[in-house]
Design an enzyme around this catalytic site. Structure first.
Site, PDB file in Angstrom:
ATOM      1  N   HIS A 219       0.882  -1.258  -0.028  1.00  0.00           N
ATOM      2  CA  HIS A 219       0.002   0.093   0.007  1.00  0.00           C
ATOM      3  C   HIS A 219       0.986   1.236   0.184  1.00  0.00           C
ATOM      4  CE1 HIS A 219      -3.259   2.444   2.008  1.00  0.00           C
ATOM      5  NE2 HIS A 219      -3.560   2.463   0.652  1.00  0.00           N
ATOM      6  N   SER A 239      -4.312   6.217   3.775  1.00  0.00           N
ATOM      7  CA  SER A 239      -4.755   7.404   2.968  1.00  0.00           C
ATOM      8  C   SER A 239      -4.695   8.664   3.835  1.00  0.00           C
ATOM      9  CB  SER A 239      -6.291   7.362   2.567  1.00  0.00           C
ATOM     10  OG  SER A 239      -6.844   8.405   2.085  1.00  0.00           O
ATOM     11  N   THR A 244       0.113  10.154  -2.306  1.00  0.00           N
ATOM     12  CA  THR A 244      -0.084  10.829  -3.610  1.00  0.00           C
ATOM     13  C   THR A 244       0.760  12.251  -3.932  1.00  0.00           C
ATOM     14  OG1 THR A 244      -2.220  10.042  -3.570  1.00  0.00           O
ATOM     15  CG2 THR A 244      -1.695  11.861  -5.299  1.00  0.00           C
TER      16      THR A 244
END
Length: 534
Positions: A219, A239, A244
């Site tokens: 992940h 997350s 990102t």
């Protein structure tokens, strides 16, 4: 009526979905947007982006995810983390869902999970919503048109939001269900329109299958140096921790932002797109990601926008803090076309420390890396899961516990062995709070985080001087040009030094208590690096 390109022997009737009024196979982006608009699923936004809301559920539903208790997986599934569903209950769920679907209109995408042709998985995704088909086509790897003529699914996902499960009949928890059958190679999703369940289901499958091939599923985001795929870095994290943002470095080539595999020769993306959080996204700080929100086919999920101008409001989280955009990788100018790099020589573990105790970066030994990988300390960020409204400190083993079907030691041992074989340097990076805990301190300056990461990746940070952290035992750099030295000593950023000490003591105890569950599964070398109260 059937539209689109497909292997003639692999139509819906072959899996028992009969009486479908319209089956649309492998439609491309323009057609999918046309269908979604016709069906009133959303609106066309600026630049051709597609604007949608997901209704009641704006995040994943991890407590509604089940693995079928089948003979072939009974000894390999981490059941404490993956609630079982009995075979009869799953079969009843499948029968009831297919009966509900008969007579409807559905969208089918035949796609690849994995950029490396040697290790990819053929995945068929059947969706009730046209925009879900657009989403998953964006997020997975897209076959060439000719490859569709002979495409045979390895796994099938059926996503039907209008179908609500029944706990009494289907052995689940609520009217939402995500059920995985490894033997039937089938995933059933019902009761939720949140599109992220589709891609995370594929990740869960690969997390189960790839370790059998000696491949480490991660992940993580990943990038490599321009012109040198052998200089690859991976960024583990839940997350909202910066996977990102930090991997989208204009001075490096992006492999992907969320899910990768580490084979004996490559690091490869599982996906063909990115699923970025857009809350407080700015053109100044992240220009390329921001620009994707006005590009054709980007899915804009759960964002507030002006009804007349369609201008997006990146600061309004009234629908959810988990607002997102899904866009193809090629919308980022420095993205790798192949999405394949070499084996990683830098491993970054991202943590969002809501206590404000950890330094912005620390160097880990291989044994410490396995310890922190199994610990997976971070904070769940608001909105990513149902019910999370502010940062919640948590230990999510392997930095992705909700997606790990096997016991964490399996992945920890894979990571340890691959670090040993490849000689990777490991770093723990805190993108959370400094100067105090959440509510008192402030978020770590992204400029400082980027500067420290750049120095870590180019080797200059490793060559500098370090101190041994008295609470956690890892090495912390003393200085880096352009970074406020006080940030590197978290205690100095707190006005209340006693408050820092108390928070550090509490966090050390949390690490120690959490790791007790893994002590019997790791060697003496890792145990020697375990964080213990003084």
């Amino acid at each position: 009526m059937t539209t689109g390109r497909v292997n003639p022997s692999q139509k819906l009737e072959d899996i028992g979905i009969n009486g479908v009024e319209n089956a649309h196979y492998n439609l491309q982006e323009p057609a999918l947007i046309q269908h979604a608009i016709r069906r009133d699923e959303g609106e066309l936004g600026n630049g051709g982006a597609f604007l949608v809301t997901t209704g009641k559920y704006t995040g994943r539903s991890p407590k509604d995810k089940f693995v079928v208790n089948e003979p072939s997986v009974q000894d390999t599934i981490w059941w404490e983390n993956n609630p079982p569903m009995e075979i009869d209950a799953f079969n009843q769920l499948k029968a009831d869902m297919i009966a509900h679907m008969n007579g409807g209109e559905y969208y089918v995408q035949d796609l690849f999970g994995g950029a490396d042709p040697e290790h990819r998985l053929n995945v068929r995704v059947i969706t009730e919503l046209a925009w879900h088909s657009l989403f998953i086509r964006t997020m997975l790897r897209r076959p060439e048109p000719a490859e569709l003529d002979t495409f045979v699914p390895g796994f099938t996902i059926i996503n039907c939001p209008t179908f609500n499960s029944d706990p009494a009949k289907h052995g689940c928890r609520s009217d939402v269900v995500i059920a995985i059958s490894m033997e039937q190679k089938l995933i059933l999703i019902g009761g939720t329109e949140y599109a992220g369940e589709n891609k995370k289901s594929v990740f869960s499958i690969l997390n189960y299958l790839l370790p059998e091939k000696g491949i480490m599923p991660m992940h993580c985001s990943a990038n490599h140096a321009i012109g040198d795929p052998s200089d690859t870095a991976v960024f583990f994290g839940l997350s909202g921790t910066g996977k990102t943002t930090l991997s989208a470095d204009p001075n490096r080539i992006l492999l992907g932002d969320d899910e990768h595999g580490w084979s004996d020769t490559t690091t490869f993306n599982f996906e063909g797109g990115c699923y970025a959080k857009t809350i407080n996204l700015s053109a100044e700080a992240e220009p390329e990601i921001h620009a994707t929100t006005q590009k054709f086919g980007t899915v804009i999920e759960n964002m507030v926008y002006d009804e007349y101008t369609k201008e997006l409001d990146f600061d309004d989280d009234s629908l959810t803090a988990n607002m997102r955009c899904a866009y193809p990788l090629h919308y980022i100018s420095n993205a790798s076309e192949s999405a394949i790099g070499g084996q990683p020589n830098n491993i970054i573990m991202l943590t969002c420390d809501a206590f404000g105790v950890l330094p912005p970066i620390a160097r880990l030994t291989p044994e410490q890396a396995m310890y922190h990988f199994l610990s997976g300390f971070t904070s769940k960020v608001a909105g990513t899961e149902r019910g999370v409204t502010e940062p919640q400190p948590t230990f999510s083993t392997c930095f992705g516990a909700p997606f790990m079907p096997r016991r964490p030691e399996v992945y920890g041992a894979l990571l340890r062995d691959k670090i040993a074989a490849n000689g990777a340097t490991c770093w723990l990076v805190n993108t959370g709070w400094t100067g105090g805990a959440y509510g008192t301190g402030s978020r770590m300056p992204i400029k400082a985080t980027r500067a420290l990461l750049t120095a870590a990746l180019n080797g200059s940070l490793n060559a500098g001087k370090f101190r041994k952290d008295e609470n956690f035992g890892f090495d912390v750099p003393l200085a880096l040009v352009g970074v406020d030295a006080s940030l590197l000593d978290p205690r100095s950023t707190w006005s209340d030094k006693d408050g820092y000490d108390a928070s550090a003591t509490k966090l050390v105890s949390m690490f120690s208590d959490n790791f007790a569950q893994y002590e019997q599964f790791v060697g003496a070398d890792v145990l020697a690096q375990a964080i213990k109260p003084k």
